[in-house]
Design a protein around this motif. Structure first.
Motif, PDB file in Angstrom:
ATOM      1  N   TYR A 128       0.838  -1.216   0.000  1.00 20.07           N
ATOM      2  CA  TYR A 128       0.000   0.000   0.000  1.00 20.07           C
ATOM      3  C   TYR A 128       0.864   1.254   0.000  1.00 20.07           C
ATOM      4  O   TYR A 128       0.490   2.286  -0.549  1.00 20.07           O
ATOM      5  CB  TYR A 128      -1.029  -0.011   1.138  1.00 20.07           C
ATOM      6  CG  TYR A 128      -0.530   0.415   2.482  1.00 20.07           C
ATOM      7  CD1 TYR A 128      -0.011  -0.510   3.378  1.00 20.07           C
ATOM      8  CD2 TYR A 128      -0.579   1.754   2.875  1.00 20.07           C
ATOM      9  CE1 TYR A 128       0.456  -0.121   4.622  1.00 20.07           C
ATOM     10  CE2 TYR A 128      -0.115   2.153   4.124  1.00 20.07           C
ATOM     11  CZ  TYR A 128       0.408   1.207   4.986  1.00 20.07           C
ATOM     12  OH  TYR A 128       0.872   1.595   6.209  1.00 20.07           O
ATOM     13  N   GLU A 131       1.860   1.641  -3.651  1.00 16.77           N
ATOM     14  CA  GLU A 131       0.757   2.189  -4.458  1.00 16.77           C
ATOM     15  C   GLU A 131       0.604   3.693  -4.215  1.00 16.77           C
ATOM     16  O   GLU A 131       0.318   4.466  -5.126  1.00 16.77           O
ATOM     17  CB  GLU A 131      -0.556   1.457  -4.114  1.00 16.77           C
ATOM     18  CG  GLU A 131      -0.594   0.056  -4.692  1.00 16.77           C
ATOM     19  CD  GLU A 131      -1.904  -0.686  -4.427  1.00 16.77           C
ATOM     20  OE1 GLU A 131      -1.995  -1.849  -4.842  1.00 16.77           O
ATOM     21  OE2 GLU A 131      -2.826  -0.101  -3.811  1.00 16.77           O
TER      22      GLU A 131
ATOM     23  N   ILE B  28      -2.867  -3.655   8.198  1.00 12.14           N
ATOM     24  CA  ILE B  28      -2.922  -3.787   6.742  1.00 12.14           C
ATOM     25  C   ILE B  28      -2.752  -5.265   6.379  1.00 12.14           C
ATOM     26  O   ILE B  28      -1.848  -5.938   6.875  1.00 12.14           O
ATOM     27  CB  ILE B  28      -1.814  -2.951   6.062  1.00 12.14           C
ATOM     28  CG1 ILE B  28      -1.845  -1.496   6.542  1.00 12.14           C
ATOM     29  CG2 ILE B  28      -1.925  -3.044   4.544  1.00 12.14           C
ATOM     30  CD1 ILE B  28      -3.059  -0.702   6.147  1.00 12.14           C
ATOM     31  N   CYS B  39       3.972  -4.168   5.871  1.00 10.61           N
ATOM     32  CA  CYS B  39       3.088  -3.001   5.914  1.00 10.61           C
ATOM     33  C   CYS B  39       2.744  -2.561   7.327  1.00 10.61           C
ATOM     34  O   CYS B  39       2.117  -1.518   7.513  1.00 10.61           O
ATOM     35  CB  CYS B  39       1.781  -3.295   5.187  1.00 10.61           C
ATOM     36  SG  CYS B  39       1.979  -3.928   3.528  1.00 10.61           S
TER      37      CYS B  39
END
Lengths: 186, 186
Positions: A128, A131, B28, B39
């Protein structure tokens, strides 16, 4: 600087710049003849630039340079890095890359830097975060036309993340002190 | 894991997996539904995988999540990283990238990984380290056909440097424990 040179253990150099640092390791110079900050330990860099005193040198010797033959052995069972360690490591690398990016890059170097940043975002281990960085790249084209432009662009990219994490922003006018020159240089 | 869920402060989830970690941050998950190691903080990851007890959770609360509004402020005048910090940061990133590289990469992903490694070597801030890595790449084509192949190839690349620095080699059969799964998993 010359006052420290007389105390070097390795073969005396006729050059005004030391060949070996306080740690006993060879000092690495940039192609322009200046000591390379990213290539030496901080202490050796300070030694080569005349900023480390001989007393610091003695302190360094207590951290011995490993000279034993490398062998397989049991490692401490260190855990894989978490998101925080990964972030810190990655910003360290990226800012340092900006700090050694050419002052006047060629068209190819500029294209390569854009590819590198895009691939970096795509392969970033925290998906994430990667991204998020990809979206930042899409909205803010990397400023690759000079070292200073890239350094500032990256500082802004880092601040974008700092804000999201509720961390304080860094004042980008100081990016070179933080990532290239240090704070005590002109 | 379920025993810890009842103590979550954020809105109770009907899912068997926690939404928030011990730190109070959102957990996450990877796209396959498993907690994402790269993450989350280590503690939150352990919490999500049921490996952190509620007592650890209390300890985490003593490290508060910053919620203040970000503002410009004076930073500690930290020096730019030296060759050692740079090396450690870069290996952390590269091994972690291998740990999240696809098990069955596409041809494009394989080509992209080769480009990434080549650009990484070219832009590496320590120029002689980068040149050394470029030579390694020329002699040892990156094994990009699977995550395991890439992880082992990178471990060998790291060992090549370890030997040059007189450091012990890492046993590459353990690369996944060190950089992907941790040591206490099956």
């Amino acid at each position: 600087m010359s006052s420290t040179e007389t105390e070097e253990k390795p073969p005396a150099s006729t050059s005004p710049l030391p060949q070996f640092g306080a740690s006993g390791r060879k000092i690495i110079y940039d192609k322009d003849g200046k000591p390379c900050r990213a290539c030496n330990t901080l202490l050796d860099f300070q030694f080569a630039t005349g900023k480390a005193s001989t007393s610091k040198k003695t302190a360094a010797v207590t951290t011995p340079t490993t000279t034993t033959k490398p062998t397989l052995r049991h490692y401490a069972k260190e855990d894989p890095p978490d998101v925080g360690q990964l972030g810190k490591s990655s910003w360290t690398l990226l800012h340092s890359i900006a700090a050694t990016y050419p002052e006047e890059p060629t068209t190819k170097q500029q294209r390569d830097m854009k590819s590198f940043l895009s691939l970096f975002a795509g392969f970033y281990p925290c998906w994430y975060c990667g991204e998020d960085f990809t979206r930042f790249l899409e909205k803010n084209e990397p400023a690759t036309s000079s070292q200073d432009q890239l350094g500032k662009w990256l500082c802004e990219a880092h601040n974008d993340v700092n804000v999201k994490l509720g961390k304080p922003k860094f004042d980008c006018q100081f990016w070179k002190q933080r990532w290239k020159d240090g704070w005590d240089e002109e």
